[in-house]
Write an enzyme that holds these catalytic residues in place. Structure first.
Site, PDB file in Angstrom:
ATOM      1  N   LYS A 107       0.815  -1.210   0.000  1.00 24.19           N
ATOM      2  CA  LYS A 107       0.000   0.000   0.000  1.00 24.19           C
ATOM      3  C   LYS A 107       0.848   1.261   0.000  1.00 24.19           C
ATOM      4  CE  LYS A 107      -4.435  -1.853   1.367  1.00 24.19           C
ATOM      5  NZ  LYS A 107      -5.455  -2.069   2.408  1.00 24.19           N
ATOM      6  N   ARG A 155      -3.624  -9.941   4.897  1.00 24.75           N
ATOM      7  CA  ARG A 155      -4.073 -10.060   3.500  1.00 24.75           C
ATOM      8  C   ARG A 155      -2.939  -9.549   2.614  1.00 24.75           C
ATOM      9  NH1 ARG A 155      -6.159  -6.620  -0.240  1.00 24.75           N
ATOM     10  NH2 ARG A 155      -7.735  -7.405  -1.661  1.00 24.75           N
TER      11      ARG A 155
HETATM   12  C1  8Y4 Z   1      -0.982  -2.163  -4.729  1.00 19.80           C
HETATM   13  C2  8Y4 Z   1      -1.951  -3.099  -4.940  1.00 19.80           C
HETATM   14  C3  8Y4 Z   1      -1.212  -1.147  -3.834  1.00 19.80           C
HETATM   15  C4  8Y4 Z   1      -3.162  -3.019  -4.255  1.00 19.80           C
HETATM   16  C5  8Y4 Z   1      -2.414  -1.071  -3.161  1.00 19.80           C
HETATM   17  C6  8Y4 Z   1      -3.380  -2.018  -3.354  1.00 19.80           C
HETATM   18  C7  8Y4 Z   1      -8.202  -4.388   1.795  1.00 19.80           C
HETATM   19  C8  8Y4 Z   1      -9.266  -5.146   1.289  1.00 19.80           C
HETATM   20  C9  8Y4 Z   1      -8.289  -4.061  -0.329  1.00 19.80           C
HETATM   21  C10 8Y4 Z   1      -7.949  -4.427   3.200  1.00 19.80           C
HETATM   22  C11 8Y4 Z   1      -9.803  -5.960   3.378  1.00 19.80           C
HETATM   23  C12 8Y4 Z   1      -5.332  -2.833  -2.113  1.00 19.80           C
HETATM   24  C13 8Y4 Z   1     -10.266  -5.497  -0.980  1.00 19.80           C
HETATM   25  C14 8Y4 Z   1      -6.641  -2.305  -1.711  1.00 19.80           C
HETATM   26  N1  8Y4 Z   1      -7.601  -3.731   0.773  1.00 19.80           N
HETATM   27  N2  8Y4 Z   1     -10.061  -5.924   2.056  1.00 19.80           N
HETATM   28  N3  8Y4 Z   1      -9.311  -4.922  -0.041  1.00 19.80           N
HETATM   29  N4  8Y4 Z   1      -8.774  -5.242   3.948  1.00 19.80           N
HETATM   30  N5  8Y4 Z   1     -10.558  -6.718   4.191  1.00 19.80           N
HETATM   31  N6  8Y4 Z   1      -4.577  -1.869  -2.686  1.00 19.80           N
HETATM   32  O1  8Y4 Z   1      -7.061  -3.772   3.748  1.00 19.80           O
HETATM   33  O2  8Y4 Z   1      -5.007  -3.972  -1.958  1.00 19.80           O
HETATM   34  S1  8Y4 Z   1      -7.970  -3.469  -1.924  1.00 19.80           S
END
Ligand code: 8Y4
Length: 271
Positions: A215, A249
């Site tokens: 992130k 996750r």
């Molecule tokens: C690179 C790739 C940088 C992806 C950022 C991201 C969470 C979630 C997401 C979380 C739960 C993400 C669906 C955001 N984050 N579900 N989902 N908790 N429960 N960004 O923190 O991965 S998506």
């Protein structure tokens, strides 16, 4: 329906399976479904104890995805995986119709980044018998990073999660997991406060999931594009595990699993 188990002292790994068009685009529909299913099996082989499958990009600034598109991305992959995984699957969606269909197609848990604020989502979880991951978000993906403001971010997130968990429990949902929603309407300082004080969320009595993988706050602290944020991801996961996270996750399952084996062993030696 498969159920997540929480052996004491272990931090479980949830592997991220994105099924957005950019993730598995070459070779047409069947090839992309098979590629996504193969990726899920690979994540399991690498040590994932849960797979989170999502067809809606929830990155900051992203626009909502129409229901039909999300169905076409997620459901064929769940169908292709039926009977092939030993571990449970969560579906990342905030749409009640997709949540219900996904559980019918084999998903075990509904991961709602809007925290089950919609009664229809609570009903979808209750009626399907699925577990629920309640995530906190301030605002909505399109605008949430504009200027998030809290009094005390940790107590506000804790109050929100406690209230949503009570509503789900009242509706009859049995397996509830809480998630502070790192990066969802939070500044760097908000994210750090939540990570440092995760124990206050865990004190609500439910398992806690933590999503820090690649992130932006990691890039802010340590530099690097998303694919260069593994070291920072591991540091945040280790800190989260030390502060009581039950599930992390992550994109990089093998690497994070190894880190958790070490972090959990050190925690077990605490006196
Ligand atoms: C690179 C790739 C940088 C992806 C950022 C991201 C969470 C979630 C997401 C979380 C739960 C993400 C669906 C955001 N984050 N579900 N989902 N908790 N429960 N960004 O923190 O991965 S998506």
């Amino acid at each position: 329906m498969k159920k997540l188990e929480f052996p004491p002292g272990r931090t479980l790994i949830c592997g991220i399976l994105n099924v957005t068009p950019d993730s598995f685009s070459d070779g047409g529909k069947w090839a992309s479904v098979e590629a996504a299913a193969a990726r899920a099996l690979e994540l399991e082989a690498q040590g994932a104890e849960l797979i989170d499958i999502g067809g809606e990009s929830s990155r900051p600034g992203s626009a909502p995805v129409p229901l039909e598109d999300e169905k076409l991305r997620v459901l064929p992959v769940l169908e292709a995986l039926a009977g092939r995984l030993r571990i449970p699957v969560s579906v990342d969606t905030c749409k009640p119709e997709l949540a219900r269909l996904a559980v019918k197609a084999g998903a075990d848990i509904i991961n709602d980044i809007t925290g089950f604020i919609s009664p229809a989502m609570i009903e979808a979880a209750a009626a399907s018998g699925a577990g629920a991951i309640i995530m906190h978000m301030q605002g909505e993906p399109r605008s949430m990073q504009a200027a998030p403001v809290y009094g005390d971010v940790v107590s506000e997130v804790r109050t929100f999660l406690a209230e949503r968990a009570a509503a789900l429990a009242k509706a009859g949902v049995k397996r509830i997991i809480l998630d502070p929603g790192i990066g969802f309407g939070k500044t760097l300082e908000h994210n750090l406060a939540l990570l440092a004080r995760l124990a206050e969320l865990r004190a609500l009595g439910y398992p806690v999931m933590l999503g820090v993988s690649r992130k932006k706050f990691i890039g802010t602290l340590a530099g690097g594009e998303p694919d260069e944020r593994l070291s920072g991801t591991i540091a945040a996961c280790v800190a989260g595990a030390a502060n009581g996270a039950d599930i992390i996750r992550v994109h990089d399952v093998r690497e994070c699993r190894r880190a958790m084996l070490v972090a959990d062993a050190i925690r077990a030696a605490r006196k």
